[in-house]
Every structure is written in C-alpha cells, then in structure tokens.
Design a protein around this motif. Structure first.
Motif, PDB file in Angstrom:
ATOM      1  N   ASP A  54       0.871  -1.174   0.000  1.00 31.61           N
ATOM      2  CA  ASP A  54       0.000   0.000   0.000  1.00 31.61           C
ATOM      3  C   ASP A  54       0.910   1.227   0.000  1.00 31.61           C
ATOM      4  N   HIS A 109       0.549   4.434  -0.616  1.00 26.86           N
ATOM      5  CA  HIS A 109       0.124   5.666   0.068  1.00 26.86           C
ATOM      6  C   HIS A 109       0.274   5.530   1.579  1.00 26.86           C
ATOM      7  N   ALA A 110      -0.215   4.422   2.143  1.00 21.11           N
ATOM      8  CA  ALA A 110      -0.127   4.234   3.590  1.00 21.11           C
ATOM      9  C   ALA A 110       1.330   4.171   4.040  1.00 21.11           C
ATOM     10  N   GLN A 165       2.925   7.598   3.982  1.00 25.65           N
ATOM     11  CA  GLN A 165       2.426   8.411   5.085  1.00 25.65           C
ATOM     12  C   GLN A 165       3.090   8.027   6.403  1.00 25.65           C
ATOM     13  N   SER A 179      -3.829  -0.397  12.011  1.00 24.57           N
ATOM     14  CA  SER A 179      -5.171  -0.469  11.433  1.00 24.57           C
ATOM     15  C   SER A 179      -6.194   0.196  12.352  1.00 24.57           C
ATOM     16  N   GLN A 219      -6.157   3.756  11.885  1.00 23.36           N
ATOM     17  CA  GLN A 219      -6.422   4.091  10.485  1.00 23.36           C
ATOM     18  C   GLN A 219      -5.191   4.620   9.771  1.00 23.36           C
ATOM     19  N   ARG A 220      -4.045   4.087  10.177  1.00 20.39           N
ATOM     20  CA  ARG A 220      -2.796   4.377   9.488  1.00 20.39           C
ATOM     21  C   ARG A 220      -2.487   3.338   8.416  1.00 20.39           C
ATOM     22  N   ALA A 221      -3.240   2.251   8.428  1.00 21.17           N
ATOM     23  CA  ALA A 221      -3.094   1.183   7.444  1.00 21.17           C
ATOM     24  C   ALA A 221      -4.418   0.466   7.331  1.00 21.17           C
ATOM     25  N   ASN A 276      -3.034  -5.835   6.588  1.00 18.51           N
ATOM     26  CA  ASN A 276      -1.799  -5.149   6.180  1.00 18.51           C
ATOM     27  C   ASN A 276      -0.558  -6.015   6.333  1.00 18.51           C
TER      28      ASN A 276
END
Length: 299
Positions: A19, A21-22, A25, A261, A264-266, A270
């Motif tokens: 992922d 983007h995740a 970030q 998770s 909400q960082r991934a 994941n």
C-alpha cells in the motif's frame, strides 16, 4: 545517523502488493517527528515476505517520503547474490545505509556468517548495520564474531538483541561488546522493552519498533536516556509495560499491525499471508492499552 532513535515502520502489505500511500504516510510522519533515522524493511517492515521488486519499491518510497531523513534499508536474503542485488537497489534508491541480518535455512557456521558480511561490504558504498536477531534468524553471534565483522569496511553499527533487565548486568554486556569493536562502530539496542535499560547502559541508538508508529513517545524515552536522565527513561519505559507485554506475548509485528489499522494508518489487512493479525481478544486488549496510555494518532 547511528545514534539516537532509529524508527522502524510497518510496510502495509496485502496479497495485491504494498500500500504505497499508507507506507509513504507512515514514513513521512517519522521524518516530521524528527527521528534520527528511519529503518525501512526491518523485521517490522516484513522484508522477508516481500519479493525483490517489492523491496526495491519499498526502498524508493521510503527514501522519497523521508525527505532527507537518513533511511536504513534492510537487505537480508538467503543467498549472497540476492543480498548484493538488494544492496544495489537500496543504494540506487538513495539509502543512507543498509541493515543486514544473516538469513538462513541451513545452520550457518561463523566463517559463513563472516563471509557474507565480507562479500557484501566489499561491494558497498554506504555504511552497514549488522543485525543480530537470533529470535528470527536463529544465528547466534559471539562477541568474537562481532569483533571480526566490525573490522570490515563500511560496518558502522551493531543492532543487538535485548540486554539483561538488571542495569548492572546490562552495562556489563554493553561494555564487553564495546571493548571488542572499533570505537567508531556504534551499538544499538533492539527489543523495545529493553530499550531504556540498553540506552542507560551505554547503547548509542535505539532501533525501535514502537517508534515506527509512535515516534514522539519513543523520542521522549531516547532523549531522556541520551541526556543522562536514566530515571526518567526507565519510568517512561515502565509506563509502556502493558504494551511491551503484548509485544512479548504476540510479537511486535502483529501488535504494530493491529495498532496501525486501529488508528487508520493502514488497512485492516496489512500483513502478507501466512501472517495474520491479532485474534479478537488480543486486539481488544491492545485497544484498551492504547487508550490507557493515550497512544493516539499523534503519540
């Protein structure tokens, strides 16, 4: 870059790939928090479960997202040829250093472990950190082996397993290793529950799992120890004991995966199969711990 806090983030992954983007970030947050370096593709980064191309991709994402913060990229693999190819990828991506654990299926002799580092450092143009992690690799470094490897060109740091919990024994352990390696080679502690003890005993750097998601929390502990406030460092670690207990019971990778998770960082999924997240009961325990410790999105 081999002092202070080196934060190791999760590499959010599913069977469809990384992922991007995740991951970017997560890395960007660490740089903004002011960590001293970022450890991409360590054990927390799941390097052993990713393909060659995915690892090259992760290295590029990490260096770009770090925006100038030094990035240490893991290059461990089963064969020397694979390690050399991964080292080239990391250097091409702009990594400031590489991290090498001696992965194996067949038990390795000390000469074989030394030969790996000898072959790899001969080709490197960036510094290398020796990753001593018997819990996952089942390779046990002696101080004599560390001393041999530390003499090789480009070797700049050693990432050691947890030190004894007793402060005097921890200091004795760190001093025994330091006496065997060149002065320029730093010693870093891993095993987050042992970080305060290791730093207070003289370790130069904390190679941190929790720092990969909660950099401010890890920085506070690191700075206390590095400033000579051993009592505050120990107290900050003691406060985190409920989290350390979850690390020891379930493995820090699974705990950080669930925490990422939950915050909400991934995504919820994941980790690459066959790895799975925490069971529901353990996840509920983790959420309660995060709330009790006030470890929210900015911690």
């Amino acid at each position: 870059m081999f002092t202070g806090l080196s934060a190791f983030p999760l590499t959010p992954t599913s069977d469809s790939g990384i992922d991007e983007h995740a991951y970017a970030q997560l890395v960007s947050r660490l740089a903004q928090a002011g960590v001293d370096s970022i450890g991409a593709l360590g054990s927390t980064g799941g390097y052993a479960y990713l393909s060659h191309d995915q690892r090259a991709q992760a290295a590029r994402i990490a260096v770009d997202a770090a925006d100038g913060t030094p990035v240490l990229v893991g290059i461990g693999a089963l064969r020397t040829s694979q390690v050399l190819a991964l080292a080239e990828d990391a250097q091409t991506a702009g990594a400031s250093a590489v991290l090498l654990a001696p992965m194996t299926y067949q038990p390795l002799t000390e000469d074989e472990v030394f030969g790996l580092y000898e072959d790899v450092t001969r080709e490197l143009s960036v510094p290398l950190c020796v990753y001593d992690n018997p819990g996952t690799t089942h390779v046990h470094f002696t101080d004599e082996l560390h001393a041999r490897i530390a003499q090789l060109p480009q070797v700049a740091s050693i990432k050691i397993p947890p030190v004894p919990g007793d402060p005097a024994a921890a200091k004795q352990r760190v001093e025994a290793l330091r006496a065997r390696v060149p002065e320029a080679v730093t010693i870093g502690i891993s095993g987050d529950w042992a970080a305060a003890t290791g730093l207070n005993a003289g370790c130069d750097v904390w190679y941190s799992v929790v720092g990969g998601l909660f950099p401010e929390t890890a920085l506070a502990l690191t700075r206390a120890a590095r400033n000579g406030d051993a009592g505050r460092a120990a107290a900050l670690s003691d406060r985190l004991e409920p989290l350390w207990e979850l690390f020891r019971r379930h493995g820090s990778l699974r705990v950080m995966s669930a925490a990422a998770s939950h915050l909400q960082r991934a995504a919820e999924v994941n980790l690459p199969l066959p790895l799975r997240g925490l069971a529901p009961d353990a996840r509920r325990q983790l959420i309660a711990v995060l709330e009790d410790l006030d470890l929210g999105a900015g911690a």
